[in-house]
Structure formats: C-alpha cells, structure tokens
Design a protein around this motif. Structure first.
Motif, PDB file in Angstrom:
ATOM      1  N   UNK A 190      32.893  -9.582   6.411  1.00  0.00           N
ATOM      2  CA  UNK A 190      33.486 -10.109   5.183  1.00  0.00           C
ATOM      3  C   UNK A 190      34.983  -9.831   5.125  1.00  0.00           C
ATOM      4  N   UNK A 191      35.403  -8.721   5.707  1.00  0.00           N
ATOM      5  CA  UNK A 191      36.826  -8.397   5.719  1.00  0.00           C
ATOM      6  C   UNK A 191      37.624  -9.237   6.690  1.00  0.00           C
TER       7      UNK A 191
ATOM      8  N   UNK B 195      30.498 -11.786  -0.550  1.00  0.00           N
ATOM      9  CA  UNK B 195      31.781 -12.368  -0.157  1.00  0.00           C
ATOM     10  C   UNK B 195      32.470 -13.001  -1.350  1.00  0.00           C
ATOM     11  N   UNK B 196      33.673 -12.562  -1.619  1.00  0.00           N
ATOM     12  CA  UNK B 196      34.469 -13.123  -2.703  1.00  0.00           C
ATOM     13  C   UNK B 196      35.728 -13.737  -2.103  1.00  0.00           C
ATOM     14  N   UNK B 197      35.684 -15.040  -1.880  1.00  0.00           N
ATOM     15  CA  UNK B 197      36.844 -15.725  -1.324  1.00  0.00           C
ATOM     16  C   UNK B 197      38.006 -15.636  -2.305  1.00  0.00           C
TER      17      UNK B 197
ATOM     18  N   UNK C 232      25.519 -19.657   9.225  1.00  0.00           N
ATOM     19  CA  UNK C 232      24.205 -19.416   9.828  1.00  0.00           C
ATOM     20  C   UNK C 232      23.701 -18.019   9.481  1.00  0.00           C
ATOM     21  N   UNK C 233      24.609 -17.057   9.459  1.00  0.00           N
ATOM     22  CA  UNK C 233      24.228 -15.689   9.121  1.00  0.00           C
ATOM     23  C   UNK C 233      23.822 -15.589   7.655  1.00  0.00           C
ATOM     24  N   UNK C 234      24.502 -16.345   6.803  1.00  0.00           N
ATOM     25  CA  UNK C 234      24.176 -16.341   5.374  1.00  0.00           C
ATOM     26  C   UNK C 234      22.778 -16.910   5.138  1.00  0.00           C
ATOM     27  N   UNK C 235      22.393 -17.910   5.933  1.00  0.00           N
ATOM     28  CA  UNK C 235      21.050 -18.472   5.796  1.00  0.00           C
ATOM     29  C   UNK C 235      19.986 -17.420   6.086  1.00  0.00           C
ATOM     30  N   UNK C 236      20.293 -16.537   7.042  1.00  0.00           N
ATOM     31  CA  UNK C 236      19.348 -15.480   7.394  1.00  0.00           C
ATOM     32  C   UNK C 236      19.418 -14.307   6.424  1.00  0.00           C
ATOM     33  N   UNK C 237      20.583 -14.110   5.813  1.00  0.00           N
ATOM     34  CA  UNK C 237      20.774 -12.993   4.883  1.00  0.00           C
ATOM     35  C   UNK C 237      21.614 -13.472   3.700  1.00  0.00           C
ATOM     36  N   UNK C 238      20.977 -14.100   2.698  1.00  0.00           N
ATOM     37  CA  UNK C 238      21.718 -14.658   1.557  1.00  0.00           C
ATOM     38  C   UNK C 238      22.542 -13.634   0.787  1.00  0.00           C
ATOM     39  N   UNK C 239      22.225 -12.353   0.920  1.00  0.00           N
ATOM     40  CA  UNK C 239      22.983 -11.335   0.189  1.00  0.00           C
ATOM     41  C   UNK C 239      24.436 -11.290   0.638  1.00  0.00           C
TER      42      UNK C 239
END
Length: 223
Positions: free
Chosen positions: A80-81, A149-151, A137-144
C-alpha cells in the motif's frame, strides 16, 4: 579534533578524525521509502505481487531485509505504501505527453494525449498497467486490502478530463448536450478496457489506439 595516542614502545599515533566525521550522515527517509517501494513495483510488473516477498524486495532494492522491515512492518504496508509511487509515475507520463503538445494546447489535444498516455503502448506504460492489474488481482483475493488503501486523490484524472472537456465544450469542439463528467468517466472506462485487452493479448496497442481515436473523433466536432 586531533588526538594523540601513546603506545608503549612506539611513537605517538595521531588520530585526525574530526568531530564532523563522527556525525552520522542524515538519512533521507522519503528517498529510502521510495527506493524500496519502486523495487517492489519492478518485481510486481515482471513477476507479480505474490513474488514480491520482503526478502525479494530487499534484494531488488539493494538494501538489507531489516531496513525494509524498518520502513514497512508488513507486506501489506509495503504494498500500500508503494502504490502512490506508481500513481506518480503515471501522472508524470501524462504531464510529459501534454507538455509535448506545446503551449497553449487545445483542450481536445490534452484529452487525447492524456488518454493515450494511459494506454499500455510501450514498456513504461505496460509496467504501470500490469502493476495496477496485479494489485487488483490481489484485492480480489483479499478485499480487506482495498479498505486499507486510501488513495490520495483517486478521481484526479477524471476531474482533470472533465475540466478539459468543459473547456472544449465552451470552445465549440464538444456538443452542448454532452455532460463533461459523464463523458470523462466513459472515456476512462473505454481506455482502461482497451488497456486490459492489450495486456491480455486480445489486440495490439496499435489497434487499441485506433479504437480510442475512432471514438474521440466522433465525440469532438471537426476543426
């Protein structure tokens, strides 16, 4: 500061180390974070985010694992960073395309340049696109992850395009019955969809650019 040390049976040894020499150099923490974050982005673009372990990132960045863990306590923090650096890279690419238009560029030309900069047509834009895709793709596997993530400004490009489309409308290049905000959102959706088809091998970047230009030519009035 000069100090002399007397050793038994030897002549005095002079230590010419100054006080200034003993002061540790200041560390640019933001530069360190960027160095590590961009190393992760390089791995993600070529091997995917699952391959970007903390140890792999440390090796890619040329730093110790301990240093990576000092700045990013977990892999999620590292991921995220690093995303803001990816957004910076895309923003710089768009700005460079717009600057190349000369001054002052017409709003229509700005819109075209910005959207074509987003399309994956060369190595840089492909890396940007594939890295974003790896994150999705990673978000689909781990929605948390998405919740964490705060854009900084996720709608910046859409808002920028909306302003340019409104200016084109005021100049008579865009029909008055078009809503600039909706048009901007639609153009970004079209561009992102075309980009996915390029990465997926459905069409070439040249054909994707032709499709985008086809729709833009029908959106704007002839000059």
């Amino acid at each position: 500061m000069i100090r002399a040390y007397q050793c038994r049976g030897s002549s005095p040894r002079v230590d010419r180390t100054t006080r200034r020499d003993r002061v540790p150099q200041r560390v640019d923490h933001e530069q360190r974070r960027r160095q590590i974050g961009e190393a992760l982005l390089r791995i993600a673009a070529t091997r995917g985010l699952l391959a970007a372990s903390m140890r792999e990132v440390a090796a890619e960045a040329g730093v110790s694992l301990r240093l990576v863990q000092y700045y990013f306590h977990t892999k999620d923090e590292l991921l995220l960073g690093s995303l803001p650096y990816l957004a910076e890279r895309l923003g710089a690419r768009i700005e460079a395309r717009i600057r190349a238009l000369g001054s002052p560029p017409a709003p229509r030309d700005v819109v075209v340049a910005a959207l074509e900069a987003v399309l994956p047509t060369d190595q840089e834009s492909r890396q940007i696109r594939t890295t974003y895709d790896a994150f999705y793709a990673l978000v689909l596997a781990d929605p948390s992850l998405a919740a964490k993530y705060e854009a900084k400004d996720p709608d910046a490009l859409e808002r920028f395009l909306t302003g340019q489309l409104a200016a084109a409308q005021a100049a008579g290049e865009l029909a008055a019955d078009h809503d600039p905000g909706h048009v901007a959102a639609g153009l970004l959706a079209l561009t992102n969809g075309l980009g996915a088809s390029v990465i997926g091998g459905q069409r070439s970047s040249e054909v994707a650019t032709e499709v985008l230009d086809y729709h833009l030519d029908r959106l704007f009035r002839p000059r």
